[in-house]
Design an enzyme around this catalytic site. Structure first.
Site, mmCIF file in Angstrom:
data_model
loop_
_atom_site.group_PDB
_atom_site.id
_atom_site.type_symbol
_atom_site.label_atom_id
_atom_site.label_comp_id
_atom_site.label_asym_id
_atom_site.label_seq_id
_atom_site.Cartn_x
_atom_site.Cartn_y
_atom_site.Cartn_z
ATOM 1 N N CYS A 38 0.854 -1.200 0.000
ATOM 2 C CA CYS A 38 0.000 0.000 0.000
ATOM 3 C C CYS A 38 0.888 1.248 0.000
ATOM 4 O O CYS A 38 1.997 1.237 0.522
ATOM 5 C CB CYS A 38 -0.894 -0.013 1.241
ATOM 6 S SG CYS A 38 -1.942 1.457 1.448
ATOM 7 N N SER A 40 0.635 3.863 1.742
ATOM 8 C CA SER A 40 0.876 4.455 3.066
ATOM 9 C C SER A 40 2.270 4.078 3.592
ATOM 10 O O SER A 40 2.961 4.906 4.184
ATOM 11 C CB SER A 40 -0.187 4.006 4.070
ATOM 12 O OG SER A 40 -1.449 4.484 3.685
ATOM 13 N N HIS A 43 4.798 6.173 1.799
ATOM 14 C CA HIS A 43 4.932 7.542 2.316
ATOM 15 C C HIS A 43 5.998 7.593 3.419
ATOM 16 O O HIS A 43 6.745 8.556 3.527
ATOM 17 C CB HIS A 43 3.605 8.040 2.910
ATOM 18 C CG HIS A 43 2.529 8.317 1.888
ATOM 19 N ND1 HIS A 43 2.767 8.972 0.703
ATOM 20 C CD2 HIS A 43 1.198 8.048 1.898
ATOM 21 C CE1 HIS A 43 1.626 9.088 0.029
ATOM 22 N NE2 HIS A 43 0.659 8.529 0.718
ATOM 23 N N HIS A 59 0.807 -2.819 6.827
ATOM 24 C CA HIS A 59 -0.412 -2.629 7.627
ATOM 25 C C HIS A 59 -1.614 -3.284 6.965
ATOM 26 O O HIS A 59 -2.735 -3.086 7.390
ATOM 27 C CB HIS A 59 -0.674 -1.127 7.828
ATOM 28 C CG HIS A 59 -0.961 -0.434 6.530
ATOM 29 N ND1 HIS A 59 0.035 -0.096 5.649
ATOM 30 C CD2 HIS A 59 -2.126 -0.081 5.948
ATOM 31 C CE1 HIS A 59 -0.512 0.455 4.569
ATOM 32 N NE2 HIS A 59 -1.826 0.469 4.726
ATOM 33 N N CYS A 164 -6.755 -3.510 4.470
ATOM 34 C CA CYS A 164 -6.655 -2.069 4.174
ATOM 35 C C CYS A 164 -7.455 -1.676 2.946
ATOM 36 O O CYS A 164 -8.527 -1.108 3.063
ATOM 37 C CB CYS A 164 -5.224 -1.543 4.063
ATOM 38 S SG CYS A 164 -5.244 0.251 3.699
HETATM 39 P P1 CND Z 1 -1.544 3.712 -5.396
HETATM 40 O O1 CND Z 1 -0.185 4.187 -5.684
HETATM 41 O O2 CND Z 1 -1.905 2.290 -5.679
HETATM 42 O O3 CND Z 1 -2.623 4.625 -6.163
HETATM 43 C C1 CND Z 1 -2.494 6.018 -6.309
HETATM 44 C C2 CND Z 1 -2.988 6.366 -7.713
HETATM 45 O O4 CND Z 1 -2.985 7.786 -7.892
HETATM 46 C C3 CND Z 1 -2.096 5.790 -8.820
HETATM 47 O O5 CND Z 1 -2.890 5.039 -9.713
HETATM 48 C C4 CND Z 1 -1.502 7.026 -9.482
HETATM 49 O O6 CND Z 1 -1.279 6.847 -10.872
HETATM 50 C C5 CND Z 1 -2.592 8.057 -9.215
HETATM 51 N N1 CND Z 1 -2.157 9.442 -9.341
HETATM 52 C C6 CND Z 1 -0.934 9.992 -9.089
HETATM 53 N N2 CND Z 1 -0.955 11.328 -9.329
HETATM 54 C C7 CND Z 1 -2.200 11.621 -9.770
HETATM 55 C C8 CND Z 1 -2.842 12.817 -10.215
HETATM 56 N N3 CND Z 1 -2.173 13.993 -10.232
HETATM 57 N N4 CND Z 1 -4.126 12.753 -10.594
HETATM 58 C C9 CND Z 1 -4.811 11.576 -10.579
HETATM 59 N N5 CND Z 1 -4.265 10.406 -10.165
HETATM 60 C C10 CND Z 1 -2.980 10.436 -9.780
HETATM 61 O O7 CND Z 1 -1.810 4.045 -3.875
HETATM 62 P P2 CND Z 1 -2.900 3.389 -2.875
HETATM 63 O O8 CND Z 1 -4.166 3.187 -3.614
HETATM 64 O O9 CND Z 1 -2.267 2.286 -2.127
HETATM 65 O O10 CND Z 1 -3.090 4.601 -1.823
HETATM 66 C C11 CND Z 1 -3.713 5.809 -2.219
HETATM 67 C C12 CND Z 1 -3.654 6.815 -1.079
HETATM 68 O O11 CND Z 1 -4.507 6.361 -0.028
HETATM 69 C C13 CND Z 1 -2.261 6.976 -0.456
HETATM 70 O O12 CND Z 1 -2.039 8.331 -0.107
HETATM 71 C C14 CND Z 1 -2.355 6.112 0.787
HETATM 72 O O13 CND Z 1 -1.421 6.493 1.769
HETATM 73 C C15 CND Z 1 -3.764 6.424 1.197
HETATM 74 C C16 CND Z 1 -4.369 5.484 2.200
HETATM 75 C C17 CND Z 1 -5.281 6.030 3.086
HETATM 76 C C18 CND Z 1 -5.886 5.194 4.016
HETATM 77 C C19 CND Z 1 -6.930 5.752 4.921
HETATM 78 O O14 CND Z 1 -7.318 5.104 5.876
HETATM 79 N N6 CND Z 1 -7.444 6.956 4.661
HETATM 80 C C20 CND Z 1 -5.550 3.835 4.071
HETATM 81 N N7 CND Z 1 -4.656 3.334 3.190
HETATM 82 C C21 CND Z 1 -4.073 4.122 2.253
HETATM 83 ZN ZN ZN Z 2 -3.242 1.169 3.305
#
Ligand code: CND
Ligand code: ZN
Length: 364
Positions: A38, A40, A43, A59, A164
């Site tokens: 993931c 996260s 980051h 996680h 997650c």
């Molecule tokens: P992943 O990298 O799989 O997806 C992110 C997507 O965003 C990719 O497909 C990218 O191509 C796309 N992207 C990048 N830049 C842009 C842009 N400018 N415009 C549109 N799309 C774009 O990441 P993920 O799905 O594993 O995680 C996504 C986020 O969610 C990340 O910040 C993670 O830390 C967060 C997250 C939050 C929570 C929560 O509880 N809120 C839990 N897990 C993960």
């Molecule tokens: Zn996650």
């Protein structure tokens, strides 16, 4: 036992032997069966999120209970479990008001178990537990409330993803936004979590589901999970494109699922008057979003965060299990790559490099 340890941001994880102490009262010793890749964790690796170091990341995990500490009643050795990265204390204001995903004690003890100590160490050096899960390892010790039992025939990789991306994404649509049938939805970021917002919107009978991503492959893949339209911000202005697809109004619900001020602003501007903007992605520490407060008032938009799908893991993860079994959630299709723990640094290069779907570590 073997674990992947992050000592410093911008450096590879080190695969090495570390010590894991036995579970204390209320804790469970788990053999890790699967661990999802993931953003996260990335980051933390990239220094975009601060965390106590060294740390065993991971996680999004599942596994099998090896043994339990004193007083544990929810699980027993041999049980298969999903690991929740927000286990709950059950006593704080937020746990008692039904929002266990916001547990205060969990937040206050970030990087350690609830008693503020770690079971992980190397000699005298303490090693922290990411999300009290720390599943980039052969084994882990987790709080009892972080174990969500599933039946022994439930596949471990799919169980890990419920830990997650599935719950975070589907939950954002279902428990946070509460999308109503027929509405127009835009999802900015179609990675592991965004795809689950998309399939959550499909499950809730959204009318239009617009996937927004800078990667054409991700957009194509998103159609399999229910996206009805796609927008690539490198080719067209995403806000204008979403407005055009929604009769000039903007979407009823927009979701930010990448993690940056720029994409939050896209999601905010693409919502119609009275619309709801749900921020799921975790922007780098210190990033700020310039939002016009007067426009917020005059347009009556709702801007809200969503942590862990606003789900109550113990209650809502079994719902995800049921929806998967009923064929209403596609988790098999999300899993596009599997890895050995030894290849974890490659797995993080792949997610950052734009591979579609989710990678999962299945060999430890
Ligand atoms: P992943 O990298 O799989 O997806 C992110 C997507 O965003 C990719 O497909 C990218 O191509 C796309 N992207 C990048 N830049 C842009 C842009 N400018 N415009 C549109 N799309 C774009 O990441 P993920 O799905 O594993 O995680 C996504 C986020 O969610 C990340 O910040 C993670 O830390 C967060 C997250 C939050 C929570 C929560 O509880 N809120 C839990 N897990 C993960
Ligand atoms: Zn996650």
């Amino acid at each position: 036992m073997k674990a992947a340890v992050l000592y410093e941001p911008h450096h590879p994880l080190i695969i090495e032997d570390v010590a894991l102490d036995p579970p204390k009262a209320g804790e469970v010793h788990v053999k890790i069966g699967a661990a999802g890749i993931c953003r996260s964790d990335l980051h933390v690796i990239k220094g975009e999120a601060n965390h106590l170091l060294p740390v065993v990341l991971g996680h999004e995990g599942s596994g099998t209970v090896l043994d339990v500490g004193q007083g544990v009643t929810r699980v027993k050795p041999g049980d298969r479990v999903i690991l929740a990265f927000v286990p709950y204390c059950g006593h704080c204001h937020f746990c008692l008001s039904g929002r266990a995903n916001l547990c205060d004690l969990h937040g206050a003890t970030s990087g350690t178990l609830f008693d503020r100590t770690t079971r992980l160490h190397k000699g005298s050096q303490r090693i922290h537990h990411y999300g009290k899960v720390a599943c980039f390892a052969q084994e882990s010790v987790v709080p009892e409330t972080g174990c969500i039992p599933v039946s022994s025939d439930f596949p471990l990789p799919q169980a890990a993803l419920i830990g997650c991306c599935v719950t975070t994404g589907v939950g954002a649509a279902m428990y946070n936004a509460r999308i109503t049938p027929g509405s127009a939805v835009a999802v900015v970021g179609a990675g592991g979590v965004g795809l689950n917002v998309i399939q959550g919107a499909r499950l809730l009978n959204a009318g239009k589901i617009i996937a927004v991503d800078i990667n054409e492959g991700k957009l194509e893949f998103a159609m399999r999970f229910g996206a009805t339209h796609t927008v690539n911000p490198t080719i067209q202005d995403p806000v204008a494109a979403i407005k055009e697809l929604t009769g000039g109004l903007g979407a009823d619900y927009t979701f930010e699922v990448f993690g940056s001020s720029q994409t939050v602003l896209t999601a905010y501007n693409a919502a119609r008057k009275g619309g709801t903007v749900v921020v799921v992605g975790l922007a780098p520490t210190g990033d700020n979003v310039p939002i016009d407060p007067v426009a917020l008032v005059r347009q009556e938009k709702t801007l809200k965060g969503c942590y862990y799908g606003s789900a109550r893991p113990a209650i809502d993860m079994p719902v995800m299990v049921q929806l998967y079994r009923a064929g209403k959630l596609d988790i098999d299709g999300l899993i596009t790559r599997t890895y050995k723990l030894d290849d974890i640094n490659q797995a993080y290069k792949d997610i950052d490099g734009g591979d579609v779907g989710r990678g999962v570590i299945t060999q430890f």
